[in-house]
Design a protein around this motif. Structure first.
Motif, PDB file in Angstrom:
ATOM      1  N   ASN A 346       0.842  -1.190   0.000  1.00  0.00           N
ATOM      2  CA  ASN A 346       0.000   0.000   0.000  1.00  0.00           C
ATOM      3  C   ASN A 346       0.879   1.243   0.000  1.00  0.00           C
ATOM      4  O   ASN A 346       2.071   1.183   0.315  1.00  0.00           O
ATOM      5  CB  ASN A 346      -0.972   0.001   1.178  1.00  0.00           C
ATOM      6  N   LEU A 347       0.286   2.355  -0.367  1.00  0.00           N
ATOM      7  CA  LEU A 347       0.966   3.638  -0.377  1.00  0.00           C
ATOM      8  C   LEU A 347       0.514   4.446   0.829  1.00  0.00           C
ATOM      9  O   LEU A 347      -0.642   4.344   1.262  1.00  0.00           O
ATOM     10  CB  LEU A 347       0.643   4.421  -1.651  1.00  0.00           C
ATOM     11  N   GLU A 348       1.405   5.261   1.355  1.00  0.00           N
ATOM     12  CA  GLU A 348       1.081   6.157   2.455  1.00  0.00           C
ATOM     13  C   GLU A 348       1.323   7.585   1.991  1.00  0.00           C
ATOM     14  O   GLU A 348       2.438   7.954   1.631  1.00  0.00           O
ATOM     15  CB  GLU A 348       1.948   5.861   3.672  1.00  0.00           C
ATOM     16  N   LEU A 349       0.262   8.377   1.965  1.00  0.00           N
ATOM     17  CA  LEU A 349       0.383   9.796   1.645  1.00  0.00           C
ATOM     18  C   LEU A 349       0.608  10.556   2.943  1.00  0.00           C
ATOM     19  O   LEU A 349      -0.277  10.621   3.801  1.00  0.00           O
ATOM     20  CB  LEU A 349      -0.881  10.298   0.933  1.00  0.00           C
ATOM     21  N   LYS A 350       1.804  11.105   3.098  1.00  0.00           N
ATOM     22  CA  LYS A 350       2.188  11.732   4.363  1.00  0.00           C
ATOM     23  C   LYS A 350       1.550  13.106   4.591  1.00  0.00           C
ATOM     24  O   LYS A 350       1.126  13.407   5.713  1.00  0.00           O
ATOM     25  CB  LYS A 350       3.712  11.848   4.436  1.00  0.00           C
ATOM     26  N   PRO A 351       1.503  13.999   3.570  1.00  0.00           N
ATOM     27  CA  PRO A 351       0.891  15.306   3.819  1.00  0.00           C
ATOM     28  C   PRO A 351      -0.631  15.206   3.885  1.00  0.00           C
ATOM     29  O   PRO A 351      -1.359  15.425   2.912  1.00  0.00           O
ATOM     30  CB  PRO A 351       1.352  16.160   2.630  1.00  0.00           C
ATOM     31  N   SER A 352      -1.127  14.801   5.038  1.00  0.00           N
ATOM     32  CA  SER A 352      -2.557  14.601   5.271  1.00  0.00           C
ATOM     33  C   SER A 352      -2.808  14.743   6.757  1.00  0.00           C
ATOM     34  O   SER A 352      -2.044  14.223   7.567  1.00  0.00           O
ATOM     35  CB  SER A 352      -2.955  13.191   4.782  1.00  0.00           C
ATOM     36  N   ASP A 353      -3.860  15.470   7.132  1.00  0.00           N
ATOM     37  CA  ASP A 353      -4.185  15.618   8.550  1.00  0.00           C
ATOM     38  C   ASP A 353      -5.684  15.746   8.738  1.00  0.00           C
ATOM     39  O   ASP A 353      -6.457  15.829   7.773  1.00  0.00           O
ATOM     40  CB  ASP A 353      -3.421  16.803   9.168  1.00  0.00           C
ATOM     41  N   SER A 354      -6.117  15.774   9.989  1.00  0.00           N
ATOM     42  CA  SER A 354      -7.544  15.720  10.314  1.00  0.00           C
ATOM     43  C   SER A 354      -8.244  17.070  10.257  1.00  0.00           C
ATOM     44  O   SER A 354      -9.432  17.147  10.580  1.00  0.00           O
ATOM     45  CB  SER A 354      -7.748  15.084  11.694  1.00  0.00           C
ATOM     46  N   SER A 355      -7.548  18.117   9.839  1.00  0.00           N
ATOM     47  CA  SER A 355      -8.259  19.375   9.584  1.00  0.00           C
ATOM     48  C   SER A 355      -8.851  19.378   8.182  1.00  0.00           C
ATOM     49  O   SER A 355      -9.584  20.305   7.816  1.00  0.00           O
ATOM     50  CB  SER A 355      -7.325  20.579   9.768  1.00  0.00           C
ATOM     51  N   ALA A 356      -8.539  18.356   7.388  1.00  0.00           N
ATOM     52  CA  ALA A 356      -9.074  18.233   6.037  1.00  0.00           C
ATOM     53  C   ALA A 356     -10.476  17.633   6.085  1.00  0.00           C
ATOM     54  O   ALA A 356     -10.804  16.853   6.973  1.00  0.00           O
ATOM     55  CB  ALA A 356      -8.166  17.355   5.189  1.00  0.00           C
ATOM     56  N   ASN A 357     -11.283  17.992   5.103  1.00  0.00           N
ATOM     57  CA  ASN A 357     -12.543  17.288   4.878  1.00  0.00           C
ATOM     58  C   ASN A 357     -12.183  15.942   4.243  1.00  0.00           C
ATOM     59  O   ASN A 357     -11.612  15.902   3.160  1.00  0.00           O
ATOM     60  CB  ASN A 357     -13.422  18.111   3.940  1.00  0.00           C
ATOM     61  N   PRO A 358     -12.479  14.813   4.900  1.00  0.00           N
ATOM     62  CA  PRO A 358     -11.998  13.523   4.386  1.00  0.00           C
ATOM     63  C   PRO A 358     -12.585  13.147   3.030  1.00  0.00           C
ATOM     64  O   PRO A 358     -11.956  12.403   2.270  1.00  0.00           O
ATOM     65  CB  PRO A 358     -12.396  12.531   5.474  1.00  0.00           C
ATOM     66  N   TYR A 359     -13.774  13.638   2.724  1.00  0.00           N
ATOM     67  CA  TYR A 359     -14.395  13.329   1.432  1.00  0.00           C
ATOM     68  C   TYR A 359     -13.709  14.082   0.297  1.00  0.00           C
ATOM     69  O   TYR A 359     -13.428  13.508  -0.765  1.00  0.00           O
ATOM     70  CB  TYR A 359     -15.886  13.668   1.470  1.00  0.00           C
ATOM     71  N   LEU A 360     -13.425  15.356   0.518  1.00  0.00           N
ATOM     72  CA  LEU A 360     -12.714  16.124  -0.500  1.00  0.00           C
ATOM     73  C   LEU A 360     -11.288  15.617  -0.643  1.00  0.00           C
ATOM     74  O   LEU A 360     -10.763  15.497  -1.760  1.00  0.00           O
ATOM     75  CB  LEU A 360     -12.709  17.608  -0.132  1.00  0.00           C
ATOM     76  N   SER A 361     -10.654  15.310   0.472  1.00  0.00           N
ATOM     77  CA  SER A 361      -9.277  14.835   0.474  1.00  0.00           C
ATOM     78  C   SER A 361      -9.141  13.539  -0.305  1.00  0.00           C
ATOM     79  O   SER A 361      -8.343  13.417  -1.250  1.00  0.00           O
ATOM     80  CB  SER A 361      -8.812  14.646   1.924  1.00  0.00           C
ATOM     81  N   LEU A 362      -9.918  12.533   0.060  1.00  0.00           N
ATOM     82  CA  LEU A 362      -9.800  11.221  -0.558  1.00  0.00           C
ATOM     83  C   LEU A 362     -10.301  11.247  -2.001  1.00  0.00           C
ATOM     84  O   LEU A 362      -9.730  10.592  -2.885  1.00  0.00           O
ATOM     85  CB  LEU A 362     -10.568  10.188   0.268  1.00  0.00           C
ATOM     86  N   GLY A 363     -11.347  12.023  -2.270  1.00  0.00           N
ATOM     87  CA  GLY A 363     -11.831  12.141  -3.643  1.00  0.00           C
ATOM     88  C   GLY A 363     -10.797  12.753  -4.557  1.00  0.00           C
ATOM     89  O   GLY A 363     -10.591  12.303  -5.693  1.00  0.00           O
ATOM     90  N   ALA A 364     -10.105  13.776  -4.082  1.00  0.00           N
ATOM     91  CA  ALA A 364      -9.070  14.420  -4.886  1.00  0.00           C
ATOM     92  C   ALA A 364      -7.891  13.483  -5.116  1.00  0.00           C
ATOM     93  O   ALA A 364      -7.296  13.474  -6.199  1.00  0.00           O
ATOM     94  CB  ALA A 364      -8.606  15.704  -4.203  1.00  0.00           C
ATOM     95  N   VAL A 365      -7.553  12.694  -4.109  1.00  0.00           N
ATOM     96  CA  VAL A 365      -6.475  11.703  -4.261  1.00  0.00           C
ATOM     97  C   VAL A 365      -6.833  10.698  -5.360  1.00  0.00           C
ATOM     98  O   VAL A 365      -5.990  10.322  -6.185  1.00  0.00           O
ATOM     99  CB  VAL A 365      -6.213  10.991  -2.917  1.00  0.00           C
ATOM    100  N   ILE A 366      -8.077  10.248  -5.391  1.00  0.00           N
ATOM    101  CA  ILE A 366      -8.518   9.324  -6.436  1.00  0.00           C
ATOM    102  C   ILE A 366      -8.371   9.952  -7.817  1.00  0.00           C
ATOM    103  O   ILE A 366      -7.840   9.329  -8.749  1.00  0.00           O
ATOM    104  CB  ILE A 366      -9.974   8.886  -6.184  1.00  0.00           C
ATOM    105  N   HIS A 367      -8.820  11.191  -7.968  1.00  0.00           N
ATOM    106  CA  HIS A 367      -8.719  11.858  -9.264  1.00  0.00           C
ATOM    107  C   HIS A 367      -7.264  12.025  -9.685  1.00  0.00           C
ATOM    108  O   HIS A 367      -6.922  11.847 -10.861  1.00  0.00           O
ATOM    109  CB  HIS A 367      -9.419  13.213  -9.210  1.00  0.00           C
TER     110      HIS A 367
END
Length: 453
Positions: A346-367
């Motif tokens: 698996n891959l680990e994306l390091k620049p990520s934290d809990s102040s993000a909206n998880p839906y926007l964050s993960l959706g953008a990662v998919i795109h």
């Protein structure tokens, strides 16, 4: 043609799954059910219905002003076209996410979509954004499994001696992974684990982290939408359990300026049926290439606060450079070694934290990753050293929220994926936060973030 009233009436007919939910609410003594969503400021908000009205509200949702998606984390409403005092949406819950809340006896929660009054999707709904990204990925023949790996700081919220915003006093000053850190936080951690498991969030591991009062409790991976839903419930539970114990837990990136920051590293694996395609070095490379190509813009969504950029600095083990590497914890994308026989890559994306909206964050990662696969983007040579030790070799991540927002606004792929209304609202909300904190000191910034996150 079916009228709005007919559509709503049709939705309201309870099927077997809904009937079981209603029975469960009655058996477990639930009086209030919270309909939760994450807004563009990254704050978890919602409304609640009584059990007596639950059957009705499962179909109709709860009315909500469109303006709330133009609200920033300081509760300052921004001027965004179509998100003002005129207009209504519905908080429509997903029954599959129903969970009684062990830390709030008599209450339960569901994660909700924001829908138009006729039941159709709303162009500013963050959860819908992730659903659409998942659907686009599936059309390309893939599914994504993900897990957030959150850290948080446990302590007590006390008034500032200088009269400013509240400050967080850590529960302990234990060393990283030290036994005293386990013991000091033991009662809280056991209650937290029980509460998470009762909601179907399977705990993988936990340990005291580097910062004073800092803990990490990770839950098991899940399909992308469920992973984001889990993170909403996780954030609520971490804070809810602490409040019931007269403590305060903050998932803010840097609630205490001189302590280690709280990340929520994002773990990802890509699948075709039962096959993990990240085992294919070429496909994995293309996905990484997409992440790296869009990373400056992605950072505006995965690290969505002013406070995030106190954490994203060199030699902080949070990543500050646009690169990838095998088990390199200073690279933005870490290729994780499989655990045990039969372990999956698996891959680990390091620049990520809990102040993000998880839906926007993960959706953008998919795109971003899908764009990499479609264009067969080369990720470049893997970094096998700390990138800060080779000056000039690797590009730097954005050093501030405004810089990341500029990159997002210039990223045609992510802006098109977000759509005009969602993109306009997100940029307005986040730029307003950058302005609001620009003239303030660290105590004010950290105090406001520990309140919100």
């Amino acid at each position: 043609m079916m009228t709005v009233r007919q559509r709503v009436t049709k939705i309201q007919q309870p099927g077997p799954a809904v009937q079981r939910l209603l029975e469960r609410a009655e058996i477990e003594g639930v009086e209030l059910v919270r309909f939760l969503y994450a807004d563009h400021g990254g704050v978890i908000r919602g409304k609640a219905t009584s059990r007596a009205r639950l059957a009705e509200r499962l179909g109709s949702g709860i009315g909500h002003t469109v303006a709330m998606l133009a609200m920033n984390m300081l509760d300052q409403l921004q001027q965004v076209e179509h998100l003002g005092p005129v207009g209504e949406v519905r908080l429509v819950p997903d029954p599959e996410t129903f969970v009684p809340l062990p830390y709030s006896p008599g209450a339960a929660a569901m994660v909700a979509d924001l829908r138009l009054p006729d039941g159709s999707p709303w162009a500013a709904c963050p959860r819908t954004f992730l659903k659409e990204a998942v659907a686009e990925l599936e059309q390309a023949g893939y599914t994504l499994v993900a897990a957030f790996e959150p850290e948080f700081t446990l302590g007590r919220r006390l008034p500032s001696p200088e009269g400013g915003p509240d400050r967080l006093v850590p529960l302990d000053d234990s060393l990283c992974y030290a036994g005293t850190g386990f013991d000091t936080a033991h009662d809280y951690t056991v209650r937290l684990v029980h509460a998470l498991e009762a909601q179907g969030l399977r705990v993988e591991h936990c340990h005291p982290e580097l910062g004073a009062g800092q803990q990490e409790v990770s839950i098991r991976h899940a399909p992308a939408l469920r992973a984001a839903d889990n993170h909403v419930l996780y954030r609520e539970t971490v804070r809810g359990v602490a409040l019931r114990m007269a403590m305060w837990a903050s998932l803010a990136p840097k609630p205490i300026p001189d302590q280690a920051g709280n990340g929520a590293h994002l773990h990802l694996s890509l699948w075709q049926g039962s096959v993990n395609v990240f085992a294919d070095e070429q496909v994995r490379g293309w996905f990484i290439g997409g992440l790296l190509a869009h990373l400056p813009a992605l950072t505006a969504l995965t690290c969505g606060s002013v406070n995030s950029f106190r954490r994203l600095a060199p030699r902080m083990w949070s990543s500050a450079y646009i690169c990838h590497g095998p088990d390199n914890r200073e690279a933005a994308v870490r290729v994780c070694s499989p655990l045990g026989e039969g372990g999956e890559i698996n891959l680990e994306l390091k620049p990520s934290d809990s102040s993000a909206n998880p839906y926007l964050s993960l959706g953008a990662v998919i795109h971003a990753g899908l764009d990499g696969i479609r264009r067969r983007l080369d990720p470049g040579e893997a970094a096998t050293v700390d990138p800060d030790t080779v000056p000039g070799r690797y590009p730097r991540l954005p050093a501030s929220l405004p810089e990341a927002l500029d990159a997002l606004e210039a990223d045609e792929v992510l802006m098109a994926a977000l759509g005009p209304l969602r993109a306009q609202a997100y940029l307005a909300v986040k730029r307003s936060e950058a302005v609001a904190f620009a003239g303030q000191n660290a105590a004010y910034e950290c105090g406001q973030h520990l309140r919100a996150f």
